[in-house]
Scaffold this active site. Structure first.
Site, PDB file in Angstrom:
ATOM      1  N   GLU A  53       1.438   5.193   0.588  1.00 44.91           N
ATOM      2  CA  GLU A  53       0.908   6.406   0.962  1.00 44.91           C
ATOM      3  C   GLU A  53       1.295   7.738   0.281  1.00 44.91           C
ATOM      4  O   GLU A  53       2.206   8.326   0.603  1.00 44.91           O
ATOM      5  CB  GLU A  53       1.042   6.663   2.413  1.00 44.91           C
ATOM      6  CG  GLU A  53       0.951   5.221   3.342  1.00 44.91           C
ATOM      7  CD  GLU A  53       2.111   4.999   4.377  1.00 44.91           C
ATOM      8  OE1 GLU A  53       3.215   5.615   4.119  1.00 44.91           O
ATOM      9  OE2 GLU A  53       2.080   4.234   5.131  1.00 44.91           O
ATOM     10  N   THR A  89       0.843  -1.053  -0.026  1.00 46.90           N
ATOM     11  CA  THR A  89      -0.061   0.069  -0.121  1.00 46.90           C
ATOM     12  C   THR A  89       0.906   1.340   0.042  1.00 46.90           C
ATOM     13  O   THR A  89       1.813   1.373   0.896  1.00 46.90           O
ATOM     14  CB  THR A  89      -0.980   0.023   1.182  1.00 46.90           C
ATOM     15  OG1 THR A  89      -1.915  -1.199   1.057  1.00 46.90           O
ATOM     16  CG2 THR A  89      -1.731   1.313   1.211  1.00 46.90           C
TER      17      THR A  89
END
Length: 173
Positions: free
Chosen positions: A121, A119
């Site tokens: 950011e 993931t």
């Protein structure tokens, strides 16, 4: 010690999994990962660590998507990665950094045994147009000394997509 690109290549399919894999994206001491075509954004301006925060999905079209400064976008890599012997680290490419695009706020450090999509950011300092499948970040691997346990947290392991914060689960212990 960081693995060289040649060492990464040697361990692909054994101690290091990167799927899909393209030898063209090997660097002297890293491998370029690409951006998936979806992002998540939090619906509320104020977030709460103790509860699941609602998100909304955005699609990055082939013609690009304009990101706004001061807003956090959660993305993910196209590539699934796994390692049971090396410490994986994720870093933005210098080309993205020079455009004021940050790929991770704090979570560039992986654990031995992590299996899943990274993931991202994503944060920008000025408006920037991004595109799907761009080589946006790089993964590199460190050796580890001493005995260790493999990562076994259920929070983010074997994820199938972009993972918003699951910190609220820490408060349930």
């Amino acid at each position: 010690m960081i693995l060289s690109g040649k060492e990464i290549l040697k361990h692909i399919g054994e101690d290091i999994v990167i799927e899909p894999f393209s030898e063209e994206r090997i660097n002297p001491n890293s491998y370029n990962l690409t951006l998936f075509n979806e992002l998540l954004v939090y619906k509320n301006e104020t977030l709460d660590m103790k509860i699941p925060n609602e998100t909304e999905k955005l699609i990055i079209p082939e013609e690009g998507l304009l990101l706004e400064p001061g807003k956090l976008y959660l993305g993910r890599t196209n590539e699934f990665t796994q390692t049971n012997k090396y410490v994986p680290m994720l870093e933005g490419r210098s080309s993205t950094g020079r455009l004021g695009l940050f790929i991770h706020v704090t979570a560039g450090f992986g654990d031995i045994g992590f299996a899943g999509y990274w993931t991202l950011e994503i944060f920008c300092v000025q408006p920037i147009k991004i595109y799907p499948n761009t080589e946006i970040c790089q993964i590199y691997y460190h050796n580890i000394d001493g005995e260790y346990d493999l990562y076994n947290s259920g929070k983010y392991q074997n994820n199938n997509g972009i993972q918003p914060s699951l910190m609220y689960k820490d408060f349930e212990k």
